[in-house]
Design a protein around this motif. Structure first.
Motif, PDB file in Angstrom:
ATOM      1  N   CYS A 243       4.004  65.025-106.318  1.00 26.28           N
ATOM      2  CA  CYS A 243       2.555  64.563-106.848  1.00 26.28           C
ATOM      3  C   CYS A 243       2.582  64.555-108.329  1.00 26.28           C
ATOM      4  O   CYS A 243       1.992  63.592-108.930  1.00 26.28           O
ATOM      5  CB  CYS A 243       1.475  65.816-106.641  1.00 26.28           C
ATOM      6  N   PHE A 254      -0.593  70.227-107.267  1.00 25.38           N
ATOM      7  CA  PHE A 254      -0.466  71.233-106.404  1.00 25.38           C
ATOM      8  C   PHE A 254      -0.866  72.350-107.161  1.00 25.38           C
ATOM      9  O   PHE A 254      -0.967  73.539-106.294  1.00 25.38           O
ATOM     10  CB  PHE A 254       1.045  71.315-105.673  1.00 25.38           C
ATOM     11  N   ALA A 276       0.177  67.350 -97.746  1.00 24.94           N
ATOM     12  CA  ALA A 276      -0.352  68.569 -98.154  1.00 24.94           C
ATOM     13  C   ALA A 276      -1.818  68.448 -98.893  1.00 24.94           C
ATOM     14  O   ALA A 276      -2.468  69.056 -98.978  1.00 24.94           O
ATOM     15  CB  ALA A 276       0.629  69.549 -99.081  1.00 24.94           C
ATOM     16  N   LEU A 277      -1.679  67.126 -99.393  1.00 23.67           N
ATOM     17  CA  LEU A 277      -2.897  66.713-100.240  1.00 23.67           C
ATOM     18  C   LEU A 277      -4.087  66.077 -99.622  1.00 23.67           C
ATOM     19  O   LEU A 277      -3.611  65.025 -98.659  1.00 23.67           O
ATOM     20  CB  LEU A 277      -2.655  66.024-101.629  1.00 23.67           C
TER      21      LEU A 277
HETATM   22  S1  SF4 Z   1       1.316  68.959-102.864  1.00 23.30           S
HETATM   23 FE1  SF4 Z   1       3.173  70.095-102.719  1.00 23.30          FE
HETATM   24  S2  SF4 Z   1       4.420  69.132-101.209  1.00 23.30           S
HETATM   25 FE2  SF4 Z   1       3.073  67.551-101.793  1.00 23.30          FE
HETATM   26  S3  SF4 Z   1       4.182  66.609-103.404  1.00 23.30           S
HETATM   27 FE3  SF4 Z   1       2.816  68.256-104.367  1.00 23.30          FE
HETATM   28  S4  SF4 Z   1       4.281  69.550-104.728  1.00 23.30           S
HETATM   29 FE4  SF4 Z   1       5.180  68.362-103.254  1.00 23.30          FE
END
Ligand code: SF4
Ligand code: SF4
Ligand code: SF4
Lengths: 492, 49
Positions: A243, A254, A276-277
């Motif tokens: 990210c 994150f 994840a976002l």
């Molecule tokens: S939210 Fe977590 S898994 Fe997604 S890109 Fe960022 S660090 Fe990687």
């Protein structure tokens, strides 16, 4: 691989469409004059100079300084209210999607020239500069350094704003010879700032937004508490830093998904390999769809469901129709009177209140119609909707009382209303229809024949009458004219 | 109260307060100043003031 989100994919198109929409006064670009209509009482969310020849609204930072610098007011509750409303709802989503100068910098950064960097040296310290500019130029200097007339200059506009130089200064100087003679030190100073920023934008991502923009600084404060936020699903995040690598503002999404520096470009959401976002708006949309919308494998065979949908459509249709007919006469006109504080001689607060009530009723019907369609499969949807529609009857009763009071206070108003019935009958004829039938929703949906037929007849009748009656005055005009009587005044 | 609930509460208060500010501002007649400024070419914005 995650599917790229629509809003991320078409972000630049949305920015461009918004710019075109809010700067759509085309004659300005040919004549070198700016728009002077009433919509300029409204502040648009982005840093959109109101002296841009096409601008249809006002710039929030310019307006803030205008009120600070005026000799009548010390602070601007209106402009602060508007900015904090945009902030509370969207936060810096405005920067990502609705700001013309953001778009310019985004596009410049796409030019494949030289090395691409995210931050200037001393990024941490420089990024505090925007708060200094906000407090010093926008607030203090623009409200305290007053001239003999008690007015202060808009210091930020005067000494810094590159958006003004780009969207107002350059086009007006090119288009309007009158301004060319007035060019002086200020113009060259602002042009220099603009050029430096434009060149920097090719190498560094959004330098103005990062280091200088007071509006972005204000919206940024709202990022952690606005309705639009980014959420990290800690169970999915593998802390890969993808990210941050995708982020032009260099944010560790994150860890700080709602940083005051995040311009909500959604690069990170699309880049995250594990999904994840997500954004609060997208999550809410998904929840809503799960709760209310039919899945593609479900059928609508149940007749009650079908009738509910038809009823919902009728409500949506009739209320949209009413709103359209009402838009000019009451919504727009009252809004403008209210905003500009200039009232015509014929103005009456009771009539305005009633118009407001009528519009409220119509909006309620619209909302209920939509919710009926969406919730068609829920057993108690109709019942709860019918109950909420009971409030319509109360409002309608109040409207009748209001009409009687208005007539007692001002008898000639009857003439105005008769004229209204002739020119736009739907609001007056449609309202009783809506209130009458909607209180019988239950019966109609449960297939009671009489109620259904009554509903159909009333609906068709109202639509026909509303479409036909506007023709009457025209026909009457023809009749009078052909009889040699020009009925001026009698027929409008 | 969870953090999420706190944020939502703060958000609703902010929205409510902003609407209130807008209404008071309109009522005080500030929009007149905004309109007046916005419909004239601003020499400072252009950079010739
Ligand atoms: S939210 Fe977590 S898994 Fe997604 S890109 Fe960022 S660090 Fe990687
Ligand atoms: S920081 Fe300022 S210039 Fe940049 S996008 Fe936001 S409002 Fe526009
Ligand atoms: S954190 Fe995400 S949304 Fe915010 S600026 Fe960075 S990439 Fe864009």
């Amino acid at each position: 691989m995650k599917k790229e989100r629509f809003f991320h994919k078409y972000r630049h198109w949305i920015q461009a469409a918004w710019f075109a929409l809010t700067n759509g006064y085309l004659r300005g670009y040919t004549s070198g004059k700016i728009y002077t209509g009433n919509t300029k009482v409204l502040c648009f969310p982005g840093l959109n100079c109101y002296s841009c020849p096409g601008a249809l609204g006002a710039c929030p930072i310019g307006s803030l300084q205008a009120v600070f610098g005026s000799n009548t007011y010390r602070v601007s509750l209106y402009v602060f209210g508007v900015i904090s409303l945009f902030g509370a709802v969207m936060g810096r989503l405005v920067c990502g999607f609705l700001c013309p100068f953001g778009l310019v910098q985004d596009l410049l950064y796409k030019i494949p020239f030289g090395p691409k960097r995210k931050n200037l040296p001393n990024h941490k310290i420089l990024s505090k500069l925007r708060y200094v500019i906000l407090i010093l130029f926008v607030v203090l200097l623009s409200s305290l350094v007053k001239d003999v007339t008690g007015m202060a200059a808009p210091w930020f506009c005067e000494w810094i704003c590159p958006s003004g130089a780009l969207f107002a200064g350059i086009p007006l100087v090119i288009l309007n010879p009158g301004f060319r003679t007035a060019i002086g030190f200020h113009f060259w100073w602002k042009l220099a700032i603009l050029l430096i920023l434009l060149f920097l934008s090719v190498v560094y991502y959004r330098p103005f937004c990062k280091y200088l923009c007071p509006l972005g600084a204000l919206y940024g404060v709202f990022n952690p508490v606005s309705t639009f936020r980014i959420k990290v699903d800690q169970t999915k995040c593998v802390k890969c830093g993808g990210c941050q690598r995708a982020c032009g503002m260099d944010i560790r999404t994150f860890e700080t998904p709602n940083s005051t520096e995040c311009i909500r470009c959604l690069n990170c959401v699309s880049a995250c390999p594990t999904g994840a976002l997500d954004t609060t708006w997208h999550i809410a949309g998904k929840d809503f769809a799960d709760r209310y919308l039919a899945k593609s494998d479900e059928t609508l065979a149940n007749p009650e469901v079908v009738r509910t949908v038809i009823l919902g459509c009728a409500m949506v249709f009739s209320s949209l129709f009413t709103l359209l007919l009402h838009l000019r006469s009451s919504v727009y006109a009252n809004f403008i009177y209210f905003m500009t504080n200039v009232y015509p001689a014929s103005y009456s607060p009771i009539v305005m209140g009633m118009n407001f009530a009528k519009v409220t009723v119509t909006v309620l019907v619209l909302i209920n119609g939509i919710s009926l369609i969406l919730q068609c499969k829920k057993a108690d949807a109709v019942r709860s909707s019918a109950q909420s529609m009971k409030i319509l009857q109360v409002i309608y009763l109040l409207l009748c009382v209001g009409m009687i009071i208005a007539i007692v206070l001002n008898p000639p108003i009857i003439g105005v209303w008769l004229n209204n019935i002739l020119t736009s009958p739907f609001p007056l004829l449609g309202m009783p229809f809506i209130t009458l039938t909607l209180s019988r929703l239950d019966k109609i949906v449960h297939g009671e024949k009489k109620a259904g037929i009554g509903f159909a007849i009333l609906f068709v009748f109202t639509i026909l009458v509303s479409l036909l009656i506007p023709l009457f005055p025209i026909l009457l005009g023809y009749a009078l004219a052909s009889a040699g009587l020009t009925g001026s005044g009698a027929v409008q | 109260m969870t953090d999420e609930k706190k944020i939502i509460l703060i958000n609703r208060i902010l929205i409510f307060a902003s609407i209130l500010l807008v209404i008071i501002g309109v009522w005080r007649g500030e929009v007149g100043v905004v309109l007046n400024k916005a419909v004239k070419v601003c020499m400072q914005c252009m950079g010739i003031g």
